[in-house]
Design an enzyme around this catalytic site. Sequence first.
Site, PDB file in Angstrom:
ATOM      1  CE1 TYR A  26      -9.122  17.947 -21.958  1.00 45.23           C
ATOM      2  CE2 TYR A  26      -7.548  19.251 -20.713  1.00 45.23           C
ATOM      3  CZ  TYR A  26      -7.840  18.153 -21.489  1.00 45.23           C
ATOM      4  OH  TYR A  26      -6.849  17.252 -21.801  1.00 45.23           O
ATOM      5  CG  ASP A  62       3.612  31.645 -18.636  1.00 46.09           C
ATOM      6  OD1 ASP A  62       4.688  31.632 -19.253  1.00 46.09           O
ATOM      7  OD2 ASP A  62       2.536  31.980 -19.158  1.00 46.09           O
ATOM      8  CG  ASP A 116       5.122  48.462 -13.592  1.00 46.89           C
ATOM      9  OD1 ASP A 116       4.515  48.977 -12.631  1.00 46.89           O
ATOM     10  OD2 ASP A 116       4.891  48.759 -14.779  1.00 46.89           O
ATOM     11  CB  THR A 148     -10.505  26.051 -19.315  1.00 53.40           C
ATOM     12  OG1 THR A 148     -10.798  25.804 -20.703  1.00 53.40           O
ATOM     13  CG2 THR A 148      -9.760  24.874 -18.730  1.00 53.40           C
ATOM     14  CB  SER A 192       0.324  33.809 -24.610  1.00 54.15           C
ATOM     15  OG  SER A 192       0.570  32.437 -24.644  1.00 54.15           O
ATOM     16  CB  ILE A 239       7.710  53.163 -13.643  1.00 57.02           C
ATOM     17  CG1 ILE A 239       7.307  51.985 -12.733  1.00 57.02           C
ATOM     18  CG2 ILE A 239       8.533  54.184 -12.886  1.00 57.02           C
ATOM     19  CD1 ILE A 239       8.485  51.155 -12.264  1.00 57.02           C
ATOM     20  CG  HIS A 260       5.162  33.191 -22.455  1.00 55.70           C
ATOM     21  ND1 HIS A 260       4.166  32.596 -21.702  1.00 55.70           N
ATOM     22  CD2 HIS A 260       4.623  33.395 -23.677  1.00 55.70           C
ATOM     23  CE1 HIS A 260       3.081  32.450 -22.445  1.00 55.70           C
ATOM     24  NE2 HIS A 260       3.334  32.932 -23.650  1.00 55.70           N
ATOM     25  CD  GLN A 315       6.896  35.680 -27.292  1.00 53.92           C
ATOM     26  OE1 GLN A 315       7.907  35.974 -27.834  1.00 53.92           O
ATOM     27  NE2 GLN A 315       6.677  35.225 -26.135  1.00 53.92           N
ATOM     28  CG  LEU A 343       2.978  47.079  -8.849  1.00 52.20           C
ATOM     29  CD1 LEU A 343       4.251  47.381  -8.068  1.00 52.20           C
ATOM     30  CD2 LEU A 343       1.887  46.542  -7.925  1.00 52.20           C
ATOM     31  CG  ASP A 357     -15.497  29.297 -23.197  1.00 46.48           C
ATOM     32  OD1 ASP A 357     -16.598  28.796 -23.491  1.00 46.48           O
ATOM     33  OD2 ASP A 357     -14.569  28.638 -22.693  1.00 46.48           O
TER      34      ASP A 357
END
Length: 381
Positions: free
Chosen positions: A277, A138, A147, A280, A327, A185, A170, A108, A181, A303
């Site tokens: 890999y 996930d 939201d 990705t 993450s 809020i 997570h 986190q 959204l 990358d």
Amino acid sequence: MRSKKLWISLLFALTLIFTMAFSNMSAQAAGKSSTEKKYIVGFKQTMSAMSSAKKKDVISEKGGKVQKQFKYVNAAAATLDEKAVKELKKDPSVAYVEEDHIAHEYAQSVPYGISQIKAPALHSQGYTGSNVKVAVIDSGIDSSHPDLNVRGGASFVPSETNPYQDGSSHGTHVAGTIAALNNSIGVLGVAPSASLYAVKVLDSTGSGQYSWIINGIEWAISNNMDVINMSLGGPTGSTALKTVVDKAVSSGIVVAAAAGNEGSSGSTSTVGYPAKYPSTIAVGAVNSSNQRASFSSAGSELDVMAPGVSIQSTLPGGTYGAYNGTSMATPHVAGAAALILSKHPTWTNAQVRDRLESTATYLGNSFYYGKGLINVQAAAQ
């Protein structure tokens, strides 16, 4: 009397022998059970026409138990003891036997990142991720969060079958960075109109078997997802995992994966799998000043970079919070891909990736920063 004593002695001896033999058998059985582990058994390409039943027989005949046969990977998840592993490795139809490793969420660590990657410039032009499907592979997404707009999903965690419950928080946090959204809020996501799909492969502790992740990616392929976000990873490579990731990319999906939170270790790569890999987009983390986060993994496989420090996003129960980690950086890239595809729906995943990398802002040594910080405004030109 003497005969009776002899008979009793003989009966006692036989009982003792039987008891010892039974105990030994029980101990052997217990020993066998205790050595059983989860594996992925891959079959040779020349055996691709082999029926599912035959593949199951190959494993069962060696004493293994098949848990799942994959759709796009010529392999099966199975429980095996050491003897079965050795025998399967010798079987002419088997290409590999690898441990079914466990991956963990890269947790986190506020929407300052949305502006940092120039997403509002696309929003002002009317591009917000409409008609783009993003699979969040996930820990699930809390679909009741006001939201978030979760359109569907599936769970591949045997003990947690509801993809719309997120015991670790997570996946819900990742989802908010991608597509919270544009309302009155909470927070704003990179691509607020994108369609979110909750693909649960991590349990409430934030861990998941590689086979669960493979199932999740196969679901994303079968359900025509446009973008896959994987804010997870492990230290060990897997032939089966690489095969399905490559299949997702060859199917036209943009795949963004967290590089990892292992920091740097001299000239040794600390990038985890599946980010390691080549197919990705491996994502590292920077702070609000574009400085590499100390926890962000480094390596030649890296990358691009995205904001990953103190990222404010959605949490289960209609709440919000700030997390750190690659993450948290990865969903900025997945959201950016969704924005680009909403503006250029005919672009291929290769074009999207090339634009994200070629227009990134240079920040320093590629071993630590990849191509640099993504700039979605420039990438979508």
